[in-house]
Design a protein around this motif. Structure first.
Motif, short mmCIF file in Angstrom:
data_model
loop_
_atom_site.label_atom_id
_atom_site.label_comp_id
_atom_site.label_asym_id
_atom_site.label_seq_id
_atom_site.Cartn_x
_atom_site.Cartn_y
_atom_site.Cartn_z
N ARG A 26 0.84 -1.20 0.00
CA ARG A 26 0.00 0.00 0.00
C ARG A 26 0.88 1.25 0.00
NH1 ARG A 26 -2.71 -0.75 4.34
NH2 ARG A 26 -4.62 -1.61 3.43
N ARG A 27 1.89 1.25 0.87
CA ARG A 27 2.72 2.44 0.98
C ARG A 27 3.60 2.64 -0.26
NH1 ARG A 27 5.28 2.99 6.77
NH2 ARG A 27 3.98 1.51 7.91
N ALA A 28 4.09 1.54 -0.79
CA ALA A 28 4.95 1.66 -1.98
C ALA A 28 4.13 2.21 -3.16
CB ALA A 28 5.56 0.31 -2.33
N VAL A 29 2.87 1.80 -3.25
CA VAL A 29 2.00 2.30 -4.32
C VAL A 29 1.69 3.79 -4.07
CG1 VAL A 29 -0.27 2.08 -5.42
CG2 VAL A 29 1.08 0.04 -4.93
N ASP A 30 1.52 4.17 -2.80
CA ASP A 30 1.36 5.59 -2.48
C ASP A 30 2.53 6.39 -3.06
OD1 ASP A 30 -0.89 5.10 -0.99
OD2 ASP A 30 0.10 5.22 0.97
N GLY A 31 3.70 5.80 -3.00
CA GLY A 31 4.91 6.50 -3.45
C GLY A 31 5.14 6.43 -4.94
N GLY A 32 4.32 5.66 -5.67
CA GLY A 32 4.45 5.69 -7.13
C GLY A 32 4.86 4.38 -7.78
N VAL A 33 4.86 3.26 -7.02
CA VAL A 33 5.08 1.96 -7.66
C VAL A 33 3.96 1.72 -8.66
CG1 VAL A 33 4.83 -0.51 -7.19
CG2 VAL A 33 6.50 0.84 -5.92
N ARG A 34 4.29 1.27 -9.86
CA ARG A 34 3.30 1.14 -10.93
C ARG A 34 2.80 -0.28 -11.10
NH1 ARG A 34 0.46 4.12 -11.54
NH2 ARG A 34 0.04 3.71 -13.72
N ILE A 35 3.56 -1.24 -10.61
CA ILE A 35 3.15 -2.64 -10.78
C ILE A 35 3.71 -3.45 -9.62
CG2 ILE A 35 5.00 -2.81 -12.53
CD1 ILE A 35 3.47 -5.22 -13.69
N VAL A 36 2.87 -4.35 -9.10
CA VAL A 36 3.25 -5.14 -7.93
C VAL A 36 3.18 -6.62 -8.31
CG1 VAL A 36 2.60 -5.78 -5.57
CG2 VAL A 36 2.29 -3.41 -6.37
N GLN A 37 4.22 -7.34 -7.97
CA GLN A 37 4.20 -8.79 -8.16
C GLN A 37 4.23 -9.46 -6.79
OE1 GLN A 37 7.38 -12.17 -9.25
NE2 GLN A 37 7.28 -10.55 -10.81
N CYS A 196 11.03 -3.47 -0.11
CA CYS A 196 10.41 -4.25 0.97
C CYS A 196 11.05 -3.95 2.32
CB CYS A 196 10.52 -5.75 0.68
SG CYS A 196 9.48 -6.26 -0.69
N ALA A 197 12.37 -3.78 2.31
CA ALA A 197 13.07 -3.58 3.58
C ALA A 197 13.24 -2.10 3.91
CB ALA A 197 14.43 -4.28 3.55
N ALA A 198 12.67 -1.23 3.08
CA ALA A 198 12.84 0.21 3.33
C ALA A 198 12.08 0.61 4.58
CB ALA A 198 12.33 1.01 2.14
N GLU A 199 12.62 1.56 5.31
CA GLU A 199 11.94 2.05 6.51
C GLU A 199 10.63 2.73 6.09
OE1 GLU A 199 13.34 4.88 10.12
OE2 GLU A 199 14.79 3.52 9.18
N ASP A 200 10.71 3.51 5.02
CA ASP A 200 9.52 4.22 4.52
C ASP A 200 9.35 3.91 3.02
OD1 ASP A 200 7.63 5.96 3.60
OD2 ASP A 200 8.44 7.73 4.63
N PRO A 201 8.59 2.85 2.71
CA PRO A 201 8.49 2.42 1.30
C PRO A 201 7.93 3.51 0.39
CG PRO A 201 7.54 0.77 2.77
CD PRO A 201 7.82 1.97 3.61
N ALA A 202 7.05 4.37 0.93
CA ALA A 202 6.48 5.44 0.08
C ALA A 202 7.58 6.42 -0.32
CB ALA A 202 5.36 6.16 0.80
N ALA A 203 8.38 6.83 0.67
CA ALA A 203 9.44 7.80 0.39
C ALA A 203 10.47 7.20 -0.55
CB ALA A 203 10.09 8.24 1.69
N THR A 204 10.82 5.92 -0.33
CA THR A 204 11.81 5.28 -1.19
C THR A 204 11.28 5.15 -2.62
OG1 THR A 204 12.60 4.07 0.73
CG2 THR A 204 13.32 3.26 -1.42
N ALA A 205 10.01 4.77 -2.74
CA ALA A 205 9.41 4.66 -4.08
C ALA A 205 9.42 6.02 -4.77
CB ALA A 205 7.98 4.12 -3.98
N ARG A 206 9.07 7.05 -4.01
CA ARG A 206 9.06 8.40 -4.58
C ARG A 206 10.45 8.77 -5.11
NH1 ARG A 206 6.79 10.70 -0.08
NH2 ARG A 206 4.72 9.80 -0.34
N GLU A 207 11.47 8.42 -4.34
CA GLU A 207 12.84 8.74 -4.74
C GLU A 207 13.25 7.95 -6.00
OE1 GLU A 207 14.47 11.13 -3.90
OE2 GLU A 207 16.54 10.71 -4.50
#
Ligand SMILES: Nc1ncnc2c1ncn2[C@@H]1O[C@H](COP(=O)(O)OP(=O)(O)O)[C@@H](O)[C@H]1O
Ligand SMILES: Cc1ncc(COP(=O)(O)O)c(N)n1
Ligand SMILES: [Mg+2]
Length: 716
Positions: A26-37, A196-207
């Motif tokens: 959910r958080r990674a998609v908030d940050g802009g992940v476009r596809i999830v496997q 997956c191991a990021a402290e803040d997946p949204a922020a990391t995805a955004r970056e």
């Protein structure tokens, strides 16, 4: 299916830890992940189907969802209402043919591949079986046991070159690989641990996304009506997208017969044809952002809504166009309810105050009412709302961005610009926003930048003198004024700016008795030959300065170009000696062995002192006039601007004049201008000022050089 694979999250239950897979996704998609496997090698099929159901809810249509390996779980989850877009299969997993058969033509099917044999196998499949390849591993990684030898970025690039399908890079991909893999041709980054191991997946995805998008040209689609007078609708959208750095595309919902004074007629093509346009674009192009404008009718809204559901572009800016600036309706009243249902699919909605009143069913009498209504709408649709105050009557032109999900309420304001050129402001603003959001700007940044651009375009609108009603804004005013780049306000447009600055020097050269006499053939031989002798002296040292430019050039293309030019300059000098500066041409030993004249010495001293300073940008500015002024003079001599006789083969110096208009030299001049422009655009303000002085000074020396043969006695 033609999917956006740019940022691809592959889940790992262990790495997600206590946060769990669903929340991480959910958080990674908030940050802009476009596809999830979903990848879980140990879960049962039933558990996998269960997880797919939970993930499909968490993703909520904002990204694609595929499952690794488990075709049966995908089918089971779909049967229970989950939105599973496809499967990713390894070489040993269930056959891709079987998956295509089971999931249908719209499903996304990926395949792991990393060898020539795998590529051959893919080529042997019927077209349309596999959509993309997962290629790796890029680096050694702990998330895949028994992984093959790492390809590295170079191995990946080689593979991409040979692959007929888009390739996603996978295996040990970290954030610092972003640029290298993108430039190696990857369709996307498949990331496991780094997300997956990021402290803040949204922020990391955004970056990840910010770095992936930096410097890219987003592909932006406008779905809107046509305004043949060019100020609003798709015409405005395409200009706005281009002015803000995007590649524009346009699907027409309706044709209007309108001008700056009003709308005379509207024609809505059949909805089937709209669908055909939308599919033609999305079947082929990855769309980074969509702007939606005039929708005209219920049927059109439905078709666009269905297409959005299927394609799910990452950015959707919806301008709920209802009434044109001229007061004419652009949406049938019975379609208003249908439009409301489309709002939930948008990232950002940009109503003016009247449109906001219709959408919320509220009375809006002042700006405060507008903001309250915008908050209500944002809460209702779960998207950001930019309410526009363009139609207010005060001294200010405010807009406000609200997003109830983030508790955001930010006002932007500036003095109202006194102009009647406001046709298409809303269209232009919303497409600028779509383009900026697609480049990775956050909404606040995007609104700030789009408003700054809109305001300078509004100020210049009247100057276009288009129509007698509400005229258009001038979309490229900033670019035209500044030159190369909207995002580098201080950059210089050399071709316009510097050339204009030496207009007086150029006029002076045109007036010189030497040039006049050279053109009309009345120039005596002695001053002509003395000119050539000085030219030969000049070229020898000019070549050394060009060689210095080559030595300092930042790219190999520039290095090669200046080295070639240095070579050409020496060849020019040798040719002068071989064909003109010979005893048979009547050149005396004294002329032949000429010392440099004061004009030649001064010019060369200037060039050498710039070259000695060792600043590439300044050197290319200093050598430019010799290219540019000769090419310009040659072109105009050739065109008969100095009298027809200059173009006559009987002219005593015809063969010499021909060298001025050499197309190869003309091409070299264009390239030299380009390199100097690039150097100026990348330079700081101080360097740019020195470049300009060096350019002007060289131009003055050119004038003196042309003047010298008839000023000083020949043969000196
Ligand atoms: N005279 C003006 N001066 C400055 N900004 C303006 C002016 N007119 C409109 N704008 C801006 O243009 C954008 C479009 O606003 P508005 O005219 O309200 O929307 P629409 O074109 O959809 O009716 C907003 O950012 C608004 O602030
Ligand atoms: C085809 C078309 N689409 C939209 C508008 C709205 O214009 P504005 O941006 O001024 O609200 C328009 N006049 N024509
Ligand atoms: Mg509008």
């Amino acid at each position: 299916m033609n999917a956006d694979l740019s940022l691809y999250l592959v889940t790992d239950p262990t790495l997600c830890g206590d946060r769990g897979v669903v929340d991480t996704v959910r958080r990674a998609v908030d940050g802009g992940v476009r596809i999830v496997q979903l990848r879980d090698k140990t879960a049962s099929d039933a558990e996998t189907a269960e997880q797919l159901l939970a993930l499909s809810q968490a993703i909520d249509g904002r990204a694609l969802l595929v499952v690794n390996d488990r075709l049966d779980a995908a089918i089971a989850a779909r049967a229970r209402g989950a939105r599973v877009d496809g499967v990713h299969l390894g070489q040993g997993d269930a056959s891709v043919l079987q998956a295509r058969e089971a999931l249908g033509p719209d499903a996304l099917i990926g395949l792991t591949a990393n060898s020539a044999a795998h590529l051959d196998a893919v080529l042997a499949l019927p077209a349309g079986t596999v959509d993309y390849l997962g290629v790796g591993v890029i680096r050694p990684t702990s998330t895949k046991r028994d992984h093959p030898d790492p390809l590295g970025v170079d191995g990946f690039r080689d593979f991409v070159r040979r692959s007929p399908l888009p390739c996603v890079a996978i295996g040990g991909v970290g954030i610092d690989d972003t640029e290298a893999l993108r430039d190696a041709g990857s369709a996307g980054l498949a990331v496991v641990s780094a997300l997956c191991a990021a402290e803040d997946p949204a922020a990391t995805a955004r970056e990840f996304r910010r770095r992936w998008l930096a410097g890219s040209v987003p592909r932006v689609l406008s779905i809107a009506g046509s305004d043949p007078s060019g100020g609003a609708g798709i015409q405005a959208d395409l200009k706005s997208i281009a002015a803000n750095g995007g590649y524009g595309m346009a699907v027409l919902t309706a044709l209007t017969a309108q001008n700056t004074q009003g709308v005379r007629a509207v024609h809505v093509p059949p909805a089937d044809f709209l669908r055909a346009q939308l599919d033609a674009v999305s079947d082929d192009v990855v769309i980074d952002a969509v702007k939606i404008g005039m929708l005209a009718e219920t049927e059109v809204i439905r078709a666009v809504g269905e297409w959005l559901d299927r394609v799910r572009p990452p950015v959707v800016v919806l301008d709920p166009v209802m009434v044109a600036t001229s007061g004419d309706r652009l949406l049938s009243p019975d379609a208003e309810a249908e439009l409301r249902s489309l709002l939930g699919r948008a990232t950002l909605v940009t109503p003016n105050l009247a449109e906001l009143a219709v959408l919320t069913g509220r009375d809006i009498v002042d700006w405060a009412d507008g903001i309250t209504a915008a908050e209500e709408l944002s809460a209702e649709i779960g998207a950001a709302v930019l309410v526009k105050g363009g139609h207010l009557t005060g001294d200010e032109a405010p807009d406000a961005l609200v997003d109830r999900r983030r508790g955001l309420r930010q006002e932007f304001t500036g003095p109202r610009i006194v102009t009647s050129s406001t046709h298409g402001t809303g269209c232009s603003l919303s497409s600028a926003l779509a383009t900026l959001l697609a480049q990775g700007s956050d909404p606040e940044e995007a609104v700030r930048a789009a408003r700054a651009w809109l305001r300078e375009s509004l100020r210049a609108g009247d100057g276009l003198r288009v129509g007698r009603g509400h005229g258009p804004i001038s979309h490229f005013a900033g670019l035209w004024g500044r030159g190369r780049s909207a995002t580098r306000p201080e950059a210089t447009d050399i071709a316009a700016d510097w050339w204009q600055e030496i207009a007086g020097i150029r006029a002076g050269i045109d007036e010189l008795p030497f040039i006049r006499a050279l053109a009309d053939g009345s120039l005596e031989r002695a001053p002509f030959l003395s000119y050539l002798a000085q030219d030969a002296l000049y070229l020898r040292d000019y070549a050394r300065v060009l060689a210095e430019a080559a030595r300092l050039a930042p790219t190999s293309a520039e290095q090669a170009f200046w080295a070639d030019s240095a070579h050409g300059s020496i060849v020019g000098e040798l040719e002068l000696h071989a064909s003109w500066l010979t005893p048979s041409q009547g050149v005396s030993a004294a002329t032949f062995a000429a010392e440099p004249s004061p004009a030649t010495t001064a010019y060369l001293d200037h060039l050498r002192s710039v070259a000695f300073g060792g600043d590439y940008a300044e050197i290319v500015a200093a050598v430019l006039p010799c290219f540019w002024l000769y090419t310009d003079l040659g072109r105009r001599l050739h065109a008969g601007e100095f009298g027809e006789y200059a173009t006559d083969p009987q002219h005593p110096y015809a063969s010499w004049l021909a060298t001025y208009a050499d197309p190869v030299f003309e091409e070299a001049t264009r390239t030299a201008i380009e390199h100097a422009s690039a150097a100026a655009a990348a330079a700081d303000a101080d360097t740019r000022a020195r470049m300009r002085r060096a350019f002007v000074s060289s131009s003055e020396h050119e004038l003196a050089f042309f003047a010298a043969p008839l000023e000083s006695p020949p043969g000196r």
